[in-house]
Design a protein around this motif. Structure first.
Motif, mmCIF file in Angstrom:
data_model
loop_
_atom_site.group_PDB
_atom_site.id
_atom_site.type_symbol
_atom_site.label_atom_id
_atom_site.label_comp_id
_atom_site.label_asym_id
_atom_site.label_seq_id
_atom_site.Cartn_x
_atom_site.Cartn_y
_atom_site.Cartn_z
ATOM 1 N N SER A 91 54.316 -0.043 5.010
ATOM 2 C CA SER A 91 53.591 1.230 5.091
ATOM 3 C C SER A 91 52.138 1.002 5.479
ATOM 4 O O SER A 91 51.596 1.680 6.366
ATOM 5 N N ALA A 92 51.519 0.035 4.815
ATOM 6 C CA ALA A 92 50.103 -0.217 5.077
ATOM 7 C C ALA A 92 49.897 -0.616 6.532
ATOM 8 O O ALA A 92 48.930 -0.185 7.182
ATOM 9 N N ASN A 93 50.808 -1.431 7.054
ATOM 10 C CA ASN A 93 50.690 -1.823 8.452
ATOM 11 C C ASN A 93 50.823 -0.625 9.386
ATOM 12 O O ASN A 93 50.106 -0.517 10.377
ATOM 13 N N VAL A 94 51.764 0.235 9.049
ATOM 14 C CA VAL A 94 51.965 1.417 9.885
ATOM 15 C C VAL A 94 50.729 2.314 9.819
ATOM 16 O O VAL A 94 50.198 2.751 10.845
ATOM 17 N N VAL A 95 50.274 2.557 8.618
ATOM 18 C CA VAL A 95 49.112 3.436 8.455
ATOM 19 C C VAL A 95 47.891 2.850 9.175
ATOM 20 O O VAL A 95 47.156 3.565 9.867
ATOM 21 N N ALA A 96 47.716 1.543 9.022
ATOM 22 C CA ALA A 96 46.541 0.912 9.634
ATOM 23 C C ALA A 96 46.574 1.010 11.153
ATOM 24 O O ALA A 96 45.529 0.965 11.814
ATOM 25 N N ALA A 97 47.779 1.128 11.704
ATOM 26 C CA ALA A 97 47.900 1.147 13.165
ATOM 27 C C ALA A 97 47.639 2.524 13.754
ATOM 28 O O ALA A 97 47.455 2.673 14.968
ATOM 29 N N ILE A 98 47.652 3.531 12.885
ATOM 30 C CA ILE A 98 47.498 4.904 13.376
ATOM 31 C C ILE A 98 46.020 5.267 13.493
ATOM 32 O O ILE A 98 45.264 5.123 12.545
ATOM 33 N N ASP A 99 45.656 5.736 14.658
ATOM 34 C CA ASP A 99 44.293 6.258 14.858
ATOM 35 C C ASP A 99 44.317 7.737 14.513
ATOM 36 O O ASP A 99 44.873 8.539 15.254
ATOM 37 N N PRO A 100 43.715 8.119 13.393
ATOM 38 C CA PRO A 100 43.848 9.504 12.901
ATOM 39 C C PRO A 100 43.300 10.519 13.891
ATOM 40 O O PRO A 100 43.682 11.694 13.861
ATOM 41 N N GLY A 101 42.441 10.058 14.783
ATOM 42 C CA GLY A 101 41.869 11.004 15.731
ATOM 43 C C GLY A 101 42.725 11.217 16.964
ATOM 44 O O GLY A 101 42.489 12.158 17.732
ATOM 45 N N ALA A 102 43.732 10.381 17.146
ATOM 46 C CA ALA A 102 44.548 10.476 18.368
ATOM 47 C C ALA A 102 45.506 11.665 18.304
ATOM 48 O O ALA A 102 45.735 12.232 17.236
ATOM 49 N N ASN A 103 46.077 12.001 19.463
ATOM 50 C CA ASN A 103 47.015 13.126 19.473
ATOM 51 C C ASN A 103 48.356 12.696 18.886
ATOM 52 O O ASN A 103 48.647 11.499 18.806
ATOM 53 N N PRO A 104 49.212 13.629 18.462
ATOM 54 C CA PRO A 104 50.451 13.300 17.740
ATOM 55 C C PRO A 104 51.341 12.295 18.467
ATOM 56 O O PRO A 104 51.861 11.370 17.848
ATOM 57 N N TRP A 105 51.556 12.457 19.739
ATOM 58 C CA TRP A 105 52.443 11.522 20.447
ATOM 59 C C TRP A 105 51.891 10.101 20.390
ATOM 60 O O TRP A 105 52.632 9.136 20.195
ATOM 61 N N THR A 106 50.587 10.001 20.570
ATOM 62 C CA THR A 106 49.986 8.671 20.489
ATOM 63 C C THR A 106 50.145 8.097 19.093
ATOM 64 O O THR A 106 50.499 6.932 18.909
ATOM 65 N N ARG A 107 49.894 8.924 18.111
ATOM 66 C CA ARG A 107 50.032 8.451 16.730
ATOM 67 C C ARG A 107 51.467 7.993 16.458
ATOM 68 O O ARG A 107 51.698 6.979 15.787
ATOM 69 N N LEU A 108 52.420 8.729 17.006
ATOM 70 C CA LEU A 108 53.812 8.347 16.775
ATOM 71 C C LEU A 108 54.116 7.004 17.440
ATOM 72 O O LEU A 108 54.799 6.144 16.869
ATOM 73 N N GLU A 109 53.586 6.810 18.648
ATOM 74 C CA GLU A 109 53.785 5.527 19.318
ATOM 75 C C GLU A 109 53.162 4.390 18.503
ATOM 76 O O GLU A 109 53.741 3.316 18.377
#
Lengths: 214, 214, 214, 214
Positions: A91-109
């Motif tokens: 989970s931590a790895n996944v969360v750390a990889a997400i840029d909260p400012g990015a758009n949803p599709w990017t965040r999903l990728e």
DNA sequence: CATGAATGAGTCTTCATTCAT
DNA sequence: TATGAATGAAGACTCATTCAT
């Protein structure tokens, strides 16, 4: 813009150890609980819950079998801690990889790529989580494992909710379809082969996003 | 047009005995092996390989434990037969659901629907196959299980090969993505709930075929 | 006239510490030993010597297991103290119930009644004493338990000696017969049912005193 | 007339063995169940239920520990069989000693004498029965032991019912008083000392029958 | 005095497997 | 072929006790 080459640092397990000033405590003994947890993660990942004995775990730590029970009151309790820790790291790895400012599709990728990256970096954690998902454990343990998994899937749920999908798509099914694709990679994907984890993550997301039929 | 209501008969287990030259094996042998296999399928599906003892299996057949070893030379051998039989039944159901004259997308929908239908009709077989997919068994057994699985996936491979996909799609990955979505349904799909198996099969295929992004 | 309603106060445990020269042992020592003894009495009474672990006892005091060994050097030593304390309380209750000025038959009724009254008031003590009477413990412990019991039976011995019995009665056997009747009540007598402890005590004594045959 | 010197044959344990033609089966091996039961009786009598391990029992038979479980599915089950057998032997000896044609007082003397005679002949059986009477075992086992005991006491109940007692005597209490006297002899009576078992039995009965007070 | 941790022998029980009959 | 019995290693777990701090 699609996610760049996973620039954020990846989380490693700290198996519940307090900060521990390594300068003073040179032999790094201390903290048998952490030592046990580490060993247990390795053994459970290799041979599964049923295939791993408390003796196995004790033997690979130098600790005596009986001593394990001072730190974990049962095999189930130990496995539960192992499972929780695995989920925590992934989970931590996944969360750390997400840029909260990015758009949803990017965040999903980003999330999907990080998920697959765990296969390369921490395959033991993935083994434990995926390997036990398909075996219904009786009540006390079983329910806790499900809670752990839910706490992980939540990260995907949130992103999927904010995705601009065509209106007649059931977002629950859509999310489960994606998670299935990702989980199954455990069976076939080799992150050290031709296609790296982050690209594979983007490709799988793209399959659900775009029209693949000619 | 999407696949019609799965009109073909579904295959039941004939508990995988070899053609059985009845001339030689005349005496009341006929069933024993089948009886054991049936019981083993049920027990392995419920409690997994490690959680099931030879005694459990013997007890639910009336046969004595020792006698099992006349028909199967070890627990692994028995499980292997169980796994093979499970794959055989599921494969047969999938094959039977495919209309060879239909176009590839329809055939794929028929295959996917049939796959999910097994969850409703023969969940024991699915439990055995899915439940063991994620546990790497040591060499002699492990490899045979993989062969069984390959013999099943082959049916999907053939269809996917003939699908009209956009040219830059990797058909291997595409197929594995679909199989992942389907396999994962074991974790969340309830065929007795709102959406029946055949419709769910079509929906999942559709997700990979059409553009879901708005 | 038979004994009146047991008017004397009943003795409670002071958990058998030696007189304790408080001058020397000033610091908060006072209670620890007593707390442990109390907890041990309860646990041993409920689950017996073998069925009670040092951990159980420690857990029900808040003290850690290791600390028990400062106060009692072994489980046997602790049990011995528990047994001694139980005998002490029961003995004290019996002695307190006896009016030294009364005639022997009355004194015996008072003693018997008090004995049974312990079942109602301090059944833990009785459990410990009776429960262990029938299990021959090896030498060092076993002999001490017997000494404790003797110190209790002495009170009955003295009374029986002064009883006006028919000349051909063996007073030893007579006493043991009475003690057997009394001890066995542990198995069947409910002091909260129809007949109260003091009346039952008088009745049992009466059975040995009078002619019951028609 | 009082009972004569116990003329009837005393029952020995046959630990549930089928007749077994000893001529053919010379080594008398056969019948491991009986061998186990015999050993278990001895060990349980010596060290009690908690103090006896399955290993102990196995060791004193030459059988391996695991093999015990083919014949008895748990330690409790084995103990239950041991207890039942003990009660069976003691009961049979008591019954065999009673002359059905004699008057009630004589029959009671015969029963009491036979009861005490078991201490000399089969003290292991007595140890098991008496030793466990005072320890409340949890439900499944505990209740079965009580049933066994009831089946034994029944023989005394019947005799006491037909005794000519003074009208205001409660026959239940009277019986329990006698049984208490008899049971307690386990603690003090040595059948090989001055007074033999049959005489002691008559004496104890006499104490409840006649006026002992001068 | 108290604690936390460890110890190692011991607990009951289960298992896959074998084998004489 | 089938059975009843045995095997022996291994399973999870508990226990009284010790000891450095």
């Amino acid at each position: 813009m699609t996610a760049s080459k996973n620039p954020r640092p990846r989380i490693k397990s700290r198996v519940g150890r307090p900060p521990s000033n390594d300068l003073i405590n040179a032999p790094a003994d201390q903290d048998r609980r952490g030592v046990i947890l580490d060993a247990a993660i390795r053994r459970f990942a290799e041979t599964g819950f049923d295939g791993t004995s408390m003796r196995d775990i004790a033997a690979s730590t130098g600790i005596l079998t009986g001593s394990l029970y001072y730190h974990f009151k049962s095999k189930e309790e130990l496995f539960c801690a192992v499972h929780e820790e695995s989920i925590r790291v992934i989970s931590a790895n996944v969360v750390a990889a997400i840029d909260p400012g990015a758009n949803p599709w990017t965040r999903l990728e980003q999330a999907a790529s990080a998920y697959l990256q765990n296969l390369a970096d921490h395959s033991a954690f993935v083994s434990i989580v995926i390997g036990e998902t398909h075996r219904r454990r009786p009540a006390p343990l079983g329910e806790r494992l499900i809670q752990h998994r839910d706490s992980f899937e939540k990260h995907f749920t949130e992103i999927v909710e904010s995705l601009p999908l065509v209106t007649d798509v059931d977002r629950n099914i859509w999310r489960l379809a994606l998670l299935g694709m990702l989980a199954w990679t455990y069976v076939w994907f080799d992150p050290n082969a031709r296609i790296p984890a982050d690209e594979m993550g983007r490709r799988l997301v793209a399959m659900l996003r775009e029209k693949t039929s000619a």
